[in-house]
Design an enzyme around this catalytic site. Structure first.
Site, short mmCIF file in Angstrom:
data_model
loop_
_atom_site.label_atom_id
_atom_site.label_comp_id
_atom_site.label_asym_id
_atom_site.label_seq_id
_atom_site.Cartn_x
_atom_site.Cartn_y
_atom_site.Cartn_z
N GLN A 36 107.71 -13.42 -65.73
CA GLN A 36 108.35 -12.18 -65.27
C GLN A 36 109.31 -11.60 -66.31
O GLN A 36 109.42 -10.38 -66.47
CB GLN A 36 109.13 -12.42 -63.96
CG GLN A 36 108.25 -12.46 -62.73
CD GLN A 36 107.31 -11.25 -62.60
OE1 GLN A 36 107.70 -10.12 -62.85
NE2 GLN A 36 106.06 -11.49 -62.24
N LYS B 59 109.06 -11.81 -69.57
CA LYS B 59 108.29 -11.15 -70.62
C LYS B 59 107.69 -9.84 -70.12
O LYS B 59 107.68 -8.85 -70.83
CB LYS B 59 107.14 -12.06 -71.06
CG LYS B 59 107.55 -13.20 -71.92
CD LYS B 59 106.28 -13.67 -72.58
CE LYS B 59 106.32 -15.07 -73.05
NZ LYS B 59 105.00 -15.50 -73.48
N ASP C 62 102.16 -15.18 -78.48
CA ASP C 62 102.59 -16.57 -78.60
C ASP C 62 103.83 -16.57 -79.48
O ASP C 62 103.89 -15.85 -80.48
CB ASP C 62 101.48 -17.43 -79.21
CG ASP C 62 101.65 -18.89 -78.82
OD1 ASP C 62 102.00 -19.17 -77.66
OD2 ASP C 62 101.46 -19.77 -79.67
N THR C 63 104.82 -17.35 -79.06
CA THR C 63 106.11 -17.36 -79.75
C THR C 63 106.50 -18.77 -80.10
O THR C 63 106.21 -19.71 -79.36
CB THR C 63 107.19 -16.76 -78.81
OG1 THR C 63 106.91 -15.38 -78.62
CG2 THR C 63 108.58 -16.90 -79.40
N GLY D 94 114.15 -19.57 -71.76
CA GLY D 94 113.80 -20.44 -72.89
C GLY D 94 115.03 -20.88 -73.67
O GLY D 94 116.02 -21.36 -73.10
P1 IMP Z 1 105.45 -18.31 -75.42
O1 IMP Z 1 104.40 -18.60 -76.39
O2 IMP Z 1 105.88 -16.89 -75.46
O3 IMP Z 1 105.17 -18.80 -74.04
O4 IMP Z 1 106.75 -19.08 -75.89
C1 IMP Z 1 106.78 -20.47 -76.05
C2 IMP Z 1 108.17 -20.95 -75.71
O5 IMP Z 1 109.09 -20.38 -76.64
C3 IMP Z 1 108.66 -20.53 -74.33
O6 IMP Z 1 108.32 -21.48 -73.37
C4 IMP Z 1 110.15 -20.49 -74.54
O7 IMP Z 1 110.67 -21.77 -74.39
C5 IMP Z 1 110.28 -20.06 -75.97
N1 IMP Z 1 110.52 -18.61 -76.05
C6 IMP Z 1 109.61 -17.61 -76.16
N2 IMP Z 1 110.21 -16.42 -76.21
C7 IMP Z 1 111.53 -16.67 -76.12
C8 IMP Z 1 112.67 -15.82 -76.09
O8 IMP Z 1 112.62 -14.57 -76.16
N3 IMP Z 1 113.86 -16.44 -75.97
C9 IMP Z 1 113.98 -17.80 -75.90
N4 IMP Z 1 112.96 -18.62 -75.90
C10 IMP Z 1 111.73 -18.06 -76.01
#
Ligand code: IMP
Length: 198
Positions: A10, A12, A68-69, A149
């Site tokens: 939510q 994101k 993906d982050t 996160g």
């Molecule tokens: P995802 O690939 O976007 O799901 O990110 C992987 C992990 O990185 C997430 O489960 C968070 O723990 C962390 N993450 C991603 N975006 C953020 C952010 O904007 N702030 C803080 N942690 C983030």
């Protein structure tokens, strides 16, 4: 224009819907009836983002994008990186993830880190990639309640507060996902104006 965003997060969804300015109808996985865990087993952000976007396109037939982050911490050899979500185990527990990072960094003053996001878009059968990055440092203890996160332990360069102490618009302006989304937005705007001229 309807675009599926391959997430049910939510935070994101809200961030990205604001960034795309209400111009696009951003639809979540729940909204298209996708309740399965989409595989993301690559060892790069780009590989995972593409894998998720292709999965939705192939199984549901929609134009879509996926992100993906990773949080890359210099003192930890760029870990947790692509493993950020499950750093402390499969439960994807943010508190445990932050705790693990803080423990591993207890003895170092080298706090430099960055967040990186890759967005993969599939539009009319073509694939496009957009990347955003924000540099900053890892705090010694969590600060703030907003966001999600690793936000409470990440302080972006040039600021004296953590991401979790900023409001969503302020974070969006400078964040990894904000910057990648800005590139996505510019691409979609250009694409729309080309379509209009046809
Ligand atoms: P995802 O690939 O976007 O799901 O990110 C992987 C992990 O990185 C997430 O489960 C968070 O723990 C962390 N993450 C991603 N975006 C953020 C952010 O904007 N702030 C803080 N942690 C983030």
């Amino acid at each position: 224009m309807k675009l599926v965003f391959a997430t049910n997060n939510q935070h994101k969804l809200e961030e990205i819907s604001r960034l795309l300015d209400g111009k696009y109808d951003i639809v979540s996985l729940n909204a298209i009836g996708c309740h399965e865990d989409i595989p993301e087993d690559h060892d790069t952000l780009q590989g995972n983002a593409l894998q998720k976007a292709r999965y939705i396109q192939e199984h549901y037939g929609y134009d879509c994008f996926a992100d993906d982050t990773g949080l890359e911490i210099e003192a930890l050899g760029n870990r947790p990186g692509v493993y950020s979500a499950r750093y402390a185990g499969p439960a994807k527990d943010s508190i445990a993830n932050m705790q693990k990072v803080l423990e591993e960094m207890a003895d170092t003053d080298h706090r430099q880190a960055c967040f990186r996001t890759v967005i993969a878009l599939i539009l009319n059968g073509e694939e496009h990639l957009f990347e955003g990055r924000v540099d900053g440092s890892i705090l010694r203890a969590p600060q703030g309640e907003a966001g999600f996160g690793y936000d409470p332990i990440f302080q972006p360069e040039g600021y004296t507060v953590s991401f979790a102490e900023m409001d969503i618009d302020e974070k969006n302006r400078i964040s990894h996902r904000g910057r990648a989304t800005q590139k996505l937005y510019e691409f979609l705007s250009q694409h729309d104006s080309l379509e209009d001229k046809r």
